[in-house]
Design an enzyme around this catalytic site. Sequence first.
Site, PDB file in Angstrom:
ATOM      1  CB  ILE A 120      -0.957   0.033   1.211  1.00 55.03           C
ATOM      2  CG1 ILE A 120      -0.167  -0.058   2.522  1.00 55.03           C
ATOM      3  CG2 ILE A 120      -1.994  -1.069   1.115  1.00 55.03           C
ATOM      4  CD1 ILE A 120      -1.018   0.114   3.766  1.00 55.03           C
ATOM      5  N   GLY A 144       8.616   3.947   0.654  1.00 57.73           N
ATOM      6  CA  GLY A 144       9.363   5.127   1.075  1.00 57.73           C
ATOM      7  C   GLY A 144      10.843   4.877   1.001  1.00 57.73           C
ATOM      8  N   GLY A 145      11.609   5.794   1.576  1.00 57.83           N
ATOM      9  CA  GLY A 145      13.060   5.689   1.515  1.00 57.83           C
ATOM     10  C   GLY A 145      13.605   4.519   2.286  1.00 57.83           C
ATOM     11  N   GLY A 158      11.662   1.504   2.974  1.00 58.25           N
ATOM     12  CA  GLY A 158      11.113   0.199   2.648  1.00 58.25           C
ATOM     13  C   GLY A 158       9.696   0.268   2.126  1.00 58.25           C
ATOM     14  CG  LEU A 159       8.384  -2.234  -0.633  1.00 63.51           C
ATOM     15  CD1 LEU A 159       8.326  -3.590  -1.326  1.00 63.51           C
ATOM     16  CD2 LEU A 159       7.880  -1.142  -1.557  1.00 63.51           C
ATOM     17  CG  ASP A 199       9.950  13.659   8.138  1.00 66.90           C
ATOM     18  OD1 ASP A 199       9.764  14.759   7.580  1.00 66.90           O
ATOM     19  OD2 ASP A 199       9.881  12.575   7.533  1.00 66.90           O
TER      20      ASP A 199
END
Length: 1003
Positions: free
Chosen positions: A694, A697-698, A700-701, A826
């Site tokens: 779904i 990103g930097g 992983g999945l 972040d």
Amino acid sequence: MTNPTTLSLFLSLLLLLLSCFLQVSSNGDAEILNRVKKTRLLDPDGNLQDWIITGDNRNPCNWTGITCDDNIRNGSTVTSIDLSGYNIFGGFPYGFCRIRTLININLSQNNLNGTIDSAPLSLCSKIQVLILNGNNFSGKLPEFSPEFRNLRVLELESNLFTGEIPQCYGRLISLQVLNLNVNPLSGIVPPFLGNLTELTRLDLAYISFEPSPIPSIFGNLTKLSELRLTNSNLVGEIPNSIMNLALLENLDLAMNGLTGEIPESIGRLKSVNQIELYDNRLSGKLPESIGNLTELRNLDVSQNNLTGELPVKVAALQLISFNLNDNFLTGGLPDVVALNPNLVEFKIFNNSFTGTLPKNLGRFSGISEFDVSTNKFSGELPPYLCFRRKLERIVTFNNQLSGKIPESYGGCGSLNYIRMADNKLSGEVPVRFWELPLTRLELANNNQLQGSIPPSISNARHLSQLEISGNNFSGEIPASICDLGDLRVIDLSRNRFSGSLPNCINKLKNLERLEMQENMLDGEIPSSVSSCTRLTELNLSNNRLRGRIPPELGDLPVLNYLDLSDNQLTGEIPSELLKLKLNQFNVSVNKLYGKIPYGFQQDVFRSSLLGNPNLCGPNLDPIRPCRSKPETRYILAISILCIVILTGALVCLFIKTKPLFKRKPKPVNKVIIFQRVGFTEEDIYPQLTEENIIGSGGSGLVYRVKLKSGQTLAVKKLWGGPGQKPESESVFRSEVEILGRVRHGNIVKLLMCYNGEEFRFLVYEFMENGSLGDVLHSEKELHSEKKEHRAVSTLDWTTRFSIVVGAAQGLAYLHHDSVPPIVHRDVKSNNILLDHEMKPRVADFGLAKPLKRKDNDGVSDVSTMSCVAGTYGYIAPEYGYTSKVDEKSDVYSFGVVLLELITGKRPNDSCFGENKDIVKFAMEAALCSFPSPEDGAMNQDSPTGNYRDIGKLVDPKMKLSMREYEEIEKVLDVALLCTSSFPINRPTMRKVVELLKEKKSLE
């Protein structure tokens, strides 16, 4: 020859004409003032209601804020306009300068905004004093033409001016005062200001200049009495030329990056009253020549790298405040320091001073604050510290002080803060000492104090922290302690207290931490402790407590630390404790029995259950398994049936899915479970298939995994295995270390982590509605319990407001309640996840960092990062050029999220225009949200019906009521505070929560 009668008649006529002229002039000034008020200013509080021209009110000299020169008989002229602090709105009132005799304008502490243009400003060239402090003026600093030759005072502090200081400021030769403090200016500290030889005051503090030295030409400003360059990004050494300023009274160079030694020539500043050099990188010894400054009353050289001993001549100065803390000073403290009759504030903590404290400290002066902590002092406490009855704070922790606490301290009614931990104090504490009006009493660790807590401690009505652990105190805990309703922390651990816990403990509604371990307490744990709903830590281990564990403990909403080990508790472990979100749980070495509740049947809790021989549970060796009760003849049949069902399920699972992983984890794989779960890693990894992805990103999945039980999980599989990708390793470690111990309703829950040789994954609670960023900026459908889904356009303001309050509470927990504090680094809308009820969770802690908290003021240390992390558009401006990060960096990012919620736009939406982000757009829109001054009235078409029209800022998808517009205006003000260019001006997250929850708008 002139006839005397004719001459007399001529003079009478001349005086009559002059009188008429002055009357006309006065009437003209009134017209100008009245016109400016109507066209350029808004006066919501009615402070200028007497600025009207009527038959008997035509003389402006009687009006509010107006001063006239009435030396001329029968006439007067307006010379000064002072409207400071009148809550006036509008732009700069150029029209005032049409009054030819006006020389003084003071409009400070109002709500004036917009830019100040040089062309219309030329009307004011005769002005001598212009003070605009504390407004919202923006744009470049106003330019002054050569006609402003008479300008003596120019104060523009606390506005929003940008850009460099114009060259023309160096040509204002009559200028005596220049104050530009607290503006987001750029460039360097300009050397051309050294040409202003008439200056007596130069204030350039709290300005984010580029790193630059103090211009040596400033030594030419020989009339200066005040030089303030606080927090102005100064670097290099202090120039010797500054020490030529013989009339200087205040030298403030604090909070910069100055290096080198303090010049010995500082002794030439014969008139100086205050020297502020704290928070720099100055080194070397403290110059003995400072002892020649007989007018010096305030000296602060703290937070530097100074070494050597304190010179006797400096110690002999008659200082009011003497701050040497946070250096590397050594040697003894000269006795002469105690003879100073002016001493009020004495702070020398965090050094390496040795020897004894002068006995007469406080005998000849009214010391108010005394802090000598974290040194190597020995001997006894000075008995006269409160001789003048002015002492408020005494802080001596982490020394080698011995002997008794002086009896005289017990009679010090002004004393409200005591920290004497980590010394070698002994003897009984004076009874009156317990009765002082304290807010904090800390006598803990390594002392050998004895005696009991008297019932009269109830007189310390405002006590919030009672910390006396690691002593020899004994006796029962008096019930009167329950009268201290402000108590947040009680730490009586490692003493010899006996008796039972007071049943009245339920009266302590503010209690957050209760530590009574390692005493001789007996009796039962009172169930009334469940009324202490703010309790986060309860430690009663190593006592003689008996009876059952009260099930009511499970009702404590924020308890995350529970240690009841090493007692004589009996009964079963209450299943109600499973409701708690515990970082620490320990009931070992008791007399508990029965089956361990399912949620505690995990490896992570094994050691917390040992030492209870009659407890039972599966797979928790050496804890014995519970005996099963089914008849023997059914066991074989049940076993065969289970094998058949399990085999069939595995075959079906193999046929239906194509797992990304070809084999199961090896025995060396490590699984850590952080929450109560009903699944294992083997239930998860077969479902990590392509069709379940779904997001990515930097690091992983992300997969959506639905278990057979119906539970849905979010699983993040990290790129590569351990050691293969440093950034992935860092994310994994950060998420596990931080989320593994954090428990808060507005922070995403980490349920499990799996660390294998070939792959790793993190398991989280699944958030049905994705991220706030998705909801705001896409056509994502929102799921809820009541409806299958609802359109994004129905994300109304009430829901948005609820989301930001929850997210703010989550961040406030990280900054203020987590130990150590955590900075997220972040914060953005995509990292605020929403569950099925649209309740928010702060997520993605891959960049988060713990901060060290200072002992004295509770503020977190700033950490320097090797590179800028975060997301463009959300990063605080100071982070980009200093790589320093603290909680205020998160506050800025959260302010951006608030603006996103209000506008419905991304932080860098192209609609804002070139080189402009959401912060600049909102700032300008907010400043321009007042009606045009030429209109002379409020905007009747404004949705709010108020002076501010923020309609163009608000997301057009929302349909708003009048009350909601008022709420949005409040949130906008909070957002602008959070996104201030200066970190010092931003509120803390705890304050943000408070501001958001306030019912009235911000003042």
